[in-house]
Design an enzyme around this catalytic site. Structure first.
Site, PDB file in Angstrom:
ATOM      1  N   LYS A  11      11.106  10.352   7.291  1.00 31.66           N
ATOM      2  CA  LYS A  11       9.814   9.672   7.160  1.00 31.66           C
ATOM      3  C   LYS A  11       8.644  10.549   7.629  1.00 31.66           C
ATOM      4  O   LYS A  11       8.863  11.566   8.305  1.00 31.66           O
ATOM      5  CB  LYS A  11       9.871   8.357   7.945  1.00 31.66           C
ATOM      6  CG  LYS A  11      10.903   7.367   7.394  1.00 31.66           C
ATOM      7  CD  LYS A  11      10.821   6.028   8.136  1.00 31.66           C
ATOM      8  CE  LYS A  11      11.800   5.022   7.561  1.00 31.66           C
ATOM      9  NZ  LYS A  11      11.645   3.683   8.201  1.00 31.66           N
ATOM     10  N   TYR A  51       9.626  -0.690  -1.008  1.00 28.78           N
ATOM     11  CA  TYR A  51       9.856  -1.662   0.068  1.00 28.78           C
ATOM     12  C   TYR A  51       9.593  -3.098  -0.363  1.00 28.78           C
ATOM     13  O   TYR A  51       9.397  -3.961   0.488  1.00 28.78           O
ATOM     14  CB  TYR A  51       9.014  -1.301   1.290  1.00 28.78           C
ATOM     15  CG  TYR A  51       9.606  -0.161   2.091  1.00 28.78           C
ATOM     16  CD1 TYR A  51      10.780  -0.345   2.834  1.00 28.78           C
ATOM     17  CD2 TYR A  51       9.014   1.094   2.110  1.00 28.78           C
ATOM     18  CE1 TYR A  51      11.330   0.685   3.571  1.00 28.78           C
ATOM     19  CE2 TYR A  51       9.563   2.137   2.852  1.00 28.78           C
ATOM     20  CZ  TYR A  51      10.722   1.918   3.578  1.00 28.78           C
ATOM     21  OH  TYR A  51      11.269   2.945   4.318  1.00 28.78           O
ATOM     22  N   PHE A  59       5.049  -6.952   8.709  1.00 31.66           N
ATOM     23  CA  PHE A  59       4.704  -5.533   8.833  1.00 31.66           C
ATOM     24  C   PHE A  59       4.656  -4.803   7.487  1.00 31.66           C
ATOM     25  O   PHE A  59       4.506  -3.588   7.452  1.00 31.66           O
ATOM     26  CB  PHE A  59       5.692  -4.832   9.780  1.00 31.66           C
ATOM     27  CG  PHE A  59       7.139  -4.979   9.366  1.00 31.66           C
ATOM     28  CD1 PHE A  59       7.695  -4.148   8.406  1.00 31.66           C
ATOM     29  CD2 PHE A  59       7.943  -5.952   9.940  1.00 31.66           C
ATOM     30  CE1 PHE A  59       9.022  -4.274   8.019  1.00 31.66           C
ATOM     31  CE2 PHE A  59       9.270  -6.087   9.562  1.00 31.66           C
ATOM     32  CZ  PHE A  59       9.811  -5.253   8.597  1.00 31.66           C
ATOM     33  N   ARG A  87      24.326   4.466   8.905  1.00 28.46           N
ATOM     34  CA  ARG A  87      23.608   3.522   9.784  1.00 28.46           C
ATOM     35  C   ARG A  87      23.995   3.764  11.245  1.00 28.46           C
ATOM     36  O   ARG A  87      23.153   3.669  12.139  1.00 28.46           O
ATOM     37  CB  ARG A  87      23.913   2.068   9.387  1.00 28.46           C
ATOM     38  CG  ARG A  87      23.418   1.652   8.002  1.00 28.46           C
ATOM     39  CD  ARG A  87      21.923   1.551   7.857  1.00 28.46           C
ATOM     40  NE  ARG A  87      21.319   0.617   8.774  1.00 28.46           N
ATOM     41  CZ  ARG A  87      20.110   0.074   8.593  1.00 28.46           C
ATOM     42  NH1 ARG A  87      19.375   0.373   7.517  1.00 28.46           N
ATOM     43  NH2 ARG A  87      19.610  -0.732   9.482  1.00 28.46           N
ATOM     44  N   THR A  93      16.916   0.074  14.346  1.00 32.30           N
ATOM     45  CA  THR A  93      15.559   0.182  13.793  1.00 32.30           C
ATOM     46  C   THR A  93      14.547   0.534  14.883  1.00 32.30           C
ATOM     47  O   THR A  93      13.670   1.381  14.676  1.00 32.30           O
ATOM     48  CB  THR A  93      15.162  -1.175  13.149  1.00 32.30           C
ATOM     49  OG1 THR A  93      16.182  -1.560  12.228  1.00 32.30           O
ATOM     50  CG2 THR A  93      13.832  -1.069  12.430  1.00 32.30           C
ATOM     51  N   ARG A 104      17.516   8.276  15.461  1.00 32.22           N
ATOM     52  CA  ARG A 104      16.292   7.562  15.874  1.00 32.22           C
ATOM     53  C   ARG A 104      16.054   7.667  17.377  1.00 32.22           C
ATOM     54  O   ARG A 104      14.914   7.772  17.829  1.00 32.22           O
ATOM     55  CB  ARG A 104      16.352   6.108  15.414  1.00 32.22           C
ATOM     56  CG  ARG A 104      16.040   5.973  13.905  1.00 32.22           C
ATOM     57  CD  ARG A 104      16.322   4.591  13.395  1.00 32.22           C
ATOM     58  NE  ARG A 104      15.762   4.364  12.064  1.00 32.22           N
ATOM     59  CZ  ARG A 104      16.103   3.335  11.296  1.00 32.22           C
ATOM     60  NH1 ARG A 104      17.012   2.452  11.714  1.00 32.22           N
ATOM     61  NH2 ARG A 104      15.545   3.178  10.101  1.00 32.22           N
ATOM     62  N   ASN A 114       9.929   5.382  12.549  1.00 36.05           N
ATOM     63  CA  ASN A 114      11.259   5.546  13.146  1.00 36.05           C
ATOM     64  C   ASN A 114      12.099   6.650  12.488  1.00 36.05           C
ATOM     65  O   ASN A 114      13.316   6.567  12.435  1.00 36.05           O
ATOM     66  CB  ASN A 114      11.993   4.202  13.201  1.00 36.05           C
ATOM     67  CG  ASN A 114      12.197   3.593  11.830  1.00 36.05           C
ATOM     68  OD1 ASN A 114      11.792   4.163  10.829  1.00 36.05           O
ATOM     69  ND2 ASN A 114      12.843   2.446  11.785  1.00 36.05           N
ATOM     70  N   HIS A 117      15.054   6.693   7.100  1.00 43.94           N
ATOM     71  CA  HIS A 117      15.525   5.501   6.403  1.00 43.94           C
ATOM     72  C   HIS A 117      17.013   5.678   6.125  1.00 43.94           C
ATOM     73  O   HIS A 117      17.473   6.786   5.893  1.00 43.94           O
ATOM     74  CB  HIS A 117      14.783   5.355   5.063  1.00 43.94           C
ATOM     75  CG  HIS A 117      15.376   4.302   4.157  1.00 43.94           C
ATOM     76  ND1 HIS A 117      15.069   2.975   4.296  1.00 43.94           N
ATOM     77  CD2 HIS A 117      16.275   4.395   3.147  1.00 43.94           C
ATOM     78  CE1 HIS A 117      15.760   2.279   3.383  1.00 43.94           C
ATOM     79  NE2 HIS A 117      16.491   3.128   2.671  1.00 43.94           N
ATOM     80  N   GLU A 128      18.108   2.692  -4.534  1.00 41.31           N
ATOM     81  CA  GLU A 128      17.160   3.591  -3.880  1.00 41.31           C
ATOM     82  C   GLU A 128      17.338   5.029  -4.372  1.00 41.31           C
ATOM     83  O   GLU A 128      16.348   5.736  -4.583  1.00 41.31           O
ATOM     84  CB  GLU A 128      17.345   3.497  -2.362  1.00 41.31           C
ATOM     85  CG  GLU A 128      16.888   2.137  -1.830  1.00 41.31           C
ATOM     86  CD  GLU A 128      17.287   1.859  -0.389  1.00 41.31           C
ATOM     87  OE1 GLU A 128      16.949   0.763   0.116  1.00 41.31           O
ATOM     88  OE2 GLU A 128      17.946   2.711   0.248  1.00 41.31           O
TER      89      GLU A 128
HETATM   90  P1  IDP Z   1      15.953  -0.448   8.883  1.00 46.98           P
HETATM   91  O1  IDP Z   1      15.094   0.723   8.423  1.00 46.98           O
HETATM   92  O2  IDP Z   1      16.621  -0.167  10.196  1.00 46.98           O
HETATM   93  O3  IDP Z   1      16.921  -0.910   7.815  1.00 46.98           O
HETATM   94  P2  IDP Z   1      14.363  -2.785   8.213  1.00 46.98           P
HETATM   95  O4  IDP Z   1      14.436  -4.081   8.945  1.00 46.98           O
HETATM   96  O5  IDP Z   1      14.986  -2.700   6.859  1.00 46.98           O
HETATM   97  O6  IDP Z   1      14.968  -1.663   9.189  1.00 46.98           O
HETATM   98  O7  IDP Z   1      12.828  -2.404   8.109  1.00 46.98           O
HETATM   99  C1  IDP Z   1      12.393  -1.375   7.228  1.00 46.98           C
HETATM  100  C2  IDP Z   1      11.400  -0.495   7.959  1.00 46.98           C
HETATM  101  O8  IDP Z   1      10.249  -1.272   8.291  1.00 46.98           O
HETATM  102  C3  IDP Z   1      11.863   0.057   9.317  1.00 46.98           C
HETATM  103  O9  IDP Z   1      12.665   1.195   9.200  1.00 46.98           O
HETATM  104  C4  IDP Z   1      10.541   0.345   9.998  1.00 46.98           C
HETATM  105  O10 IDP Z   1       9.946   1.546   9.513  1.00 46.98           O
HETATM  106  C5  IDP Z   1       9.693  -0.827   9.521  1.00 46.98           C
HETATM  107  N1  IDP Z   1       9.741  -1.942  10.494  1.00 46.98           N
HETATM  108  C6  IDP Z   1      10.790  -2.765  10.758  1.00 46.98           C
HETATM  109  N2  IDP Z   1      10.484  -3.685  11.688  1.00 46.98           N
HETATM  110  C7  IDP Z   1       9.185  -3.440  12.026  1.00 46.98           C
HETATM  111  C8  IDP Z   1       8.276  -4.059  12.945  1.00 46.98           C
HETATM  112  O11 IDP Z   1       8.604  -5.029  13.641  1.00 46.98           O
HETATM  113  N3  IDP Z   1       7.024  -3.526  13.008  1.00 46.98           N
HETATM  114  C9  IDP Z   1       6.637  -2.463  12.238  1.00 46.98           C
HETATM  115  N4  IDP Z   1       7.459  -1.858  11.361  1.00 46.98           N
HETATM  116  C10 IDP Z   1       8.716  -2.335  11.256  1.00 46.98           C
HETATM  117 MG    MG Z   2      16.515  -1.654   5.920  1.00 42.92          MG
END
Ligand code: IDP
Ligand code: MG
Length: 139
Positions: A11, A51, A59, A87, A93, A104, A114, A117, A128
């Protein structure tokens, strides 16, 4: 049935901080083979589309802005049990909750920025990967 491929992006925060090399080293050392890779930048429109599944989450706007704020590295990775093992390699996350030694934990700045992805299912890994790569770009 588990497939042997997943999809990842390094990212904008990790690219900006010069972590591409470190992250790819961890990916290779964990046994993933690179099937396809590109250095590119998402438009806001493309990030919104990628997304789309998170459209209703609070968010979403922040995520789309952030993911289109700078270049990223996109890749398809291959390994037995790729989705689940990747994962595990990237960690939770929220980097403050990620296990020690995960990508991460080491490289992410915040829950939004973070570092990487990782697909959450075989079905999404396929979708994807197809979002970025043609058949001719996979080796
Ligand atoms: P993941 O990437 O671990 O699968 P997801 O829940 O699919 O997590 O969320 C997608 C992306 O959205 C995350 O990787 C992060 O960049 C962003 N994200 C997730 N939760 C939050 C939040 O609470 N605040 C801001 N950004 C978030
Ligand atoms: Mg995800």
């Amino acid at each position: 049935m588990a497939t042997n491929r997943t999809f990842t992006m390094i990212k904008p925060d990790a690219v900006e901080n010069n972590y591409i090399g470190g992250i790819l080293k961890m990916i290779n050392e964990a046994g993933f083979r690179i099937v396809a890779m590109k250095y590119t930048k998402l438009s806001a429109e493309a990030a919104g589309k990628f997304y789309e599944i998170h459209k209703e989450r609070p968010f979403y706007g922040e995520l789309v802005n952030y993911m289109s704020s700078g270049p990223i590295v996109a890749a398809i990775l291959e390994k037995e049990n790729a989705v689940a093992d990747f994962r595990t390699l990237i960690g939770a996350t929220d980097p403050t909750k990620a296990d020690e030694g995960t990508i991460r934990k080491i490289y992410a700045k915040s829950i939004a920025a973070n570092a990487v992805h990782g697909s959450d299912s075989d079905e999404n890994a396929q979708l994807e990967g197809d979002f970025y790569f043609s058949k001719l770009e996979r080796f």
